[in-house]
Design a protein around this motif. Sequence first.
Motif, short mmCIF file in Angstrom:
data_model
loop_
_atom_site.label_atom_id
_atom_site.label_comp_id
_atom_site.label_asym_id
_atom_site.label_seq_id
_atom_site.Cartn_x
_atom_site.Cartn_y
_atom_site.Cartn_z
N GLN A 202 39.05 43.02 36.36
CA GLN A 202 38.10 43.81 37.12
C GLN A 202 36.69 43.23 36.99
O GLN A 202 35.98 43.04 37.97
CB GLN A 202 38.09 45.23 36.56
N GLN B 64 32.65 38.16 43.07
CA GLN B 64 32.06 38.61 44.33
C GLN B 64 30.54 38.52 44.30
O GLN B 64 29.91 38.24 45.29
CB GLN B 64 32.53 40.03 44.65
N CYS C 44 34.80 35.39 48.08
CA CYS C 44 35.63 35.93 47.01
C CYS C 44 36.19 37.29 47.39
O CYS C 44 36.24 38.21 46.58
CB CYS C 44 34.82 36.04 45.71
N THR D 186 40.38 41.00 47.38
CA THR D 186 41.17 42.23 47.47
C THR D 186 41.62 42.52 48.89
O THR D 186 42.37 43.45 49.13
CB THR D 186 40.36 43.43 46.96
N THR E 10 44.55 44.09 39.34
CA THR E 10 43.55 45.08 38.95
C THR E 10 44.08 46.48 39.23
O THR E 10 43.99 47.37 38.41
CB THR E 10 42.26 44.87 39.75
N GLY F 192 43.78 40.81 43.07
CA GLY F 192 43.39 42.19 43.33
C GLY F 192 44.51 43.16 43.02
O GLY F 192 44.27 44.26 42.53
N THR G 19 38.90 34.68 35.63
CA THR G 19 39.83 35.69 35.12
C THR G 19 40.09 35.45 33.63
O THR G 19 40.04 36.38 32.81
CB THR G 19 41.17 35.64 35.87
N THR H 238 36.53 40.05 38.93
CA THR H 238 36.43 40.26 40.37
C THR H 238 34.99 40.56 40.78
O THR H 238 34.45 39.97 41.71
CB THR H 238 37.30 41.46 40.81
N VAL I 1 38.68 31.36 40.48
CA VAL I 1 39.25 32.67 40.17
C VAL I 1 40.04 32.61 38.87
O VAL I 1 39.94 33.50 38.02
CB VAL I 1 40.13 33.15 41.35
#
Lengths: 353, 547
Positions: A67, A74, A84, A87, A39, A36, A110, A70, A106
């Motif tokens: 981003q 989520q 997840c 952040t 980002t 997080g 990513t 993420t 993750v």
Amino acid sequence: MTQHSLVWRAYFLIFLISRVHSWSLNKILMTGPKFGILTENATLLMSLSSSHKGYGLFMDSIGRGAQRATQECQYQFQWERWNCDITSAQLMQSEQPRATKETAYVQAITSAGVMYDLTRQCSSGFYNVCSCDGSKQGERGGYDWNWGGCSDNVKVGEKAAKKLLDTLVTKRDGTAAMHLHNNMAGRKAVTKTMRFVCKCHGITGSCSLRTCWKELSKFRKIGRYIKRKYHHALQLDWNEKMKDENDPRRRSLFPVLPGSSMIYIEKSPNYCKANKTLGIPGTMNRQCSRRHKTRKVPRSERRSCRNVCRECGYRVQKTTVEILSTCNCKFKWCCKVNCDTCVVYEDRYHCVK
Amino acid sequence: MAGVVLENLSWKKLIILGVFLLVLLITFFLVGGLVAPKPSNVVTVLGTKCYDNGKKLNRSKWFVSRGIHKCEELQNLDPTDEMIVNKSITEKQVVFSFWLPGPRGGEERKMTPLFQNMLAVLQVDIEHSDKVPLSKNPVLQLDVRLGARDEGDDEDDWKQIASSVEDRNLQCTLEKGKGEGYLYDCELLQLFELGSISNHYYLVNIRLPVNFLKGYNVGIGKVVDISIHLIHQNGGFTIVWMSMKSVLFVMVLSLLIWFWRRIMQLGRPPNLLERTLFSLGVVMSILDCPIELLQLGVDIPFMLLLNDIRQGAFYAMLMSFWVIFAGEHIMDQTERNRLSLYWKHLSAIIFGSICLFVFDMCERGIQLKNPFFSIWVTSAGTKLALAFIILAGIAAGCYFLFLCYMIFCVMKNISAKKASLPTMSQLRRKYYLGVIYRFRFLMMATLVCAACTVVFFIMSQLNEGEWRWGDEDLSLEFTSAFFTGVFGMWNIYVCGLLSLYAPSHKTVVEIDSADGSTEENVQLTQLPTTPSETSALQALTSKAAQD
């Protein structure tokens, strides 16, 4: 004053990246659940991309890719015990990078997000990194543009993403090896979910001449694919001997594993109960879903109340809330939407003690 | 028909010739597979969303997606986006801009005339939202302009090539049960096709004008992105293809001259079959003639159309040849050797060809005027196009029925003749054996070539598809190999026909020296013959007399 400090912080970050050779990014990416931060910083850096082209190009893509990842993460884990929440502030406190299945997800998503973004950037045409190597493989030098065109945008994206993310992993231990492998799994997820599109353009439009190409599929599909791989992730028995004998930076470290499979080292902690030291918020007060089966509801959502609440020892509480929502919308492309406001009553389910 | 080279060729020579042609064929195949790159290349360009800040709609202004004249870019088109809200941007102010082709390795790539032609297809990304659903059978209206510029020109000096307002039917589907934010799967839309590439850079500007009264672009949903897939022929493929064509052109042309001189030496007017074979050679050499090379120097926009016509003419000629060849070998009592006898078959071919020609003129002919035109986009056009294609299909079907019937007749007669062969005299047996042999040989060659074409075609389609041959690193470019191989094969087929079915000197000499008339008369009186055989023999003797 705040403006000033912001700019200063951004410059410092650039300095760090250039000096310490991606120390901070490495750290951020390594620890997965903490990305997080990345980002945040990357969006900050976006504004500076024009003045510092070299970094800006990469930062933009990493930022947007992370981003996208993420959001996707989520979405995919909305109805799971681990949702997840990468952040959240508590998670950032944990110093120890945990090589769990979730971290693996993750890392993979990513990597997929960055590759996806690089490929898109390459297509949109203002990306200098987008190189032109021969489209024909296995031949040195390959072709030039006039002879056989440049290679696929996706191939370029894959290469760039590999270069970009893999060089950030500088350590040579089990976690690093896992990270590298999961990066690859993420890239493979993008290539494996690609759609094959063909266009016929022969004589009188017939298929005597047909050109096909591969197209990125929607990122949601990639996220779903990686989640399937997450369920079948393999636990790696890492021992120190391997570290000495092999270079974990090489892909061939796990030659037996298929490239698209994800690996992890540690068992996942219990995500039901809150654990401050591990930075786990627990599933208390989490929402679950009891959507009727009128539409096809994914399995994880159907099972969410059992999985998130009851199996963790909580009760499910139903509350009816009144929400203001938009309805009767009239849309005019591109940018105008006129809606009425309606009141909707919705049932919500939460985990309670 | 007098004896041909084929009948008088020894097995040894025939095998040598066969091996030579086979080696030639393999060479063509390998040249395509190993030297040439893929026949065509795809460049994907994602549209830049430009903001047109002019107060009035200015259609003459170009919006460039990069470079020093880069337009003001919109990051996204969401109604809640800050910039959209602040500037209250409307659809009139959004221009999708595409600079073709995209840059690579930090520099602009240029199109070259070597690419021969290009085709642009449009991919529209539409985001699903329950609030703004897609209407049923939505029509996308594009206000589109195509401009071009050369490398040395001023960066702002885009010259307009074409501009048009086009309708395209959107066909989109959404996976079941997928909610907000999912993208529809939309079918590709044809944008434009250019038959020649005379500029370095191309610029496409697209607007989507909305008109509620007339219903333009109303139910198209949330169009978030548009990308163009540009398909062009590869330069390397053009070079290989042109070199191959040149070689084949010289080969066919020299054989054709040789063939004609042979016929001239006979001292009699050429018969129908010889004339047909000659025309086949002429059409083949026209198809081989590498006139595309002219495009490297001159701008010839109608090249695509011309190539279609040349190719169509070749197919028509080949089909006519088969029919006439089979007809001339029927061996019944009718005196043939006249084109008018084949009017049924030939009119089927001509009708089919005309249908396809009209269709092609409608599509590619109009594209010369308006490159954005496509006959398939309107329902009336689609019906018209389908009508032409179906008519052509029916004509082709009729033709094949005729041809099959003819071949059946020939086969029947062959077996009848074979049964009575032992009772025949030397000369007649030789004559019939020759006819049967010639026919069978051509039949075999044709079937082999047709089968190879079909097999190669299927293989190349499969290879292009998701199912690939073995390794991805395989260095054989199968699609190119298919094109060069099949094209080479039909050339070799025509060359083989020209050389093997040319009149033979030997036969002429034999017939001359055989002191024919008396011997045949004797035989005629000696042998009890069926009427058909008699007439065939009469035809033979009359021909011999002609000689």
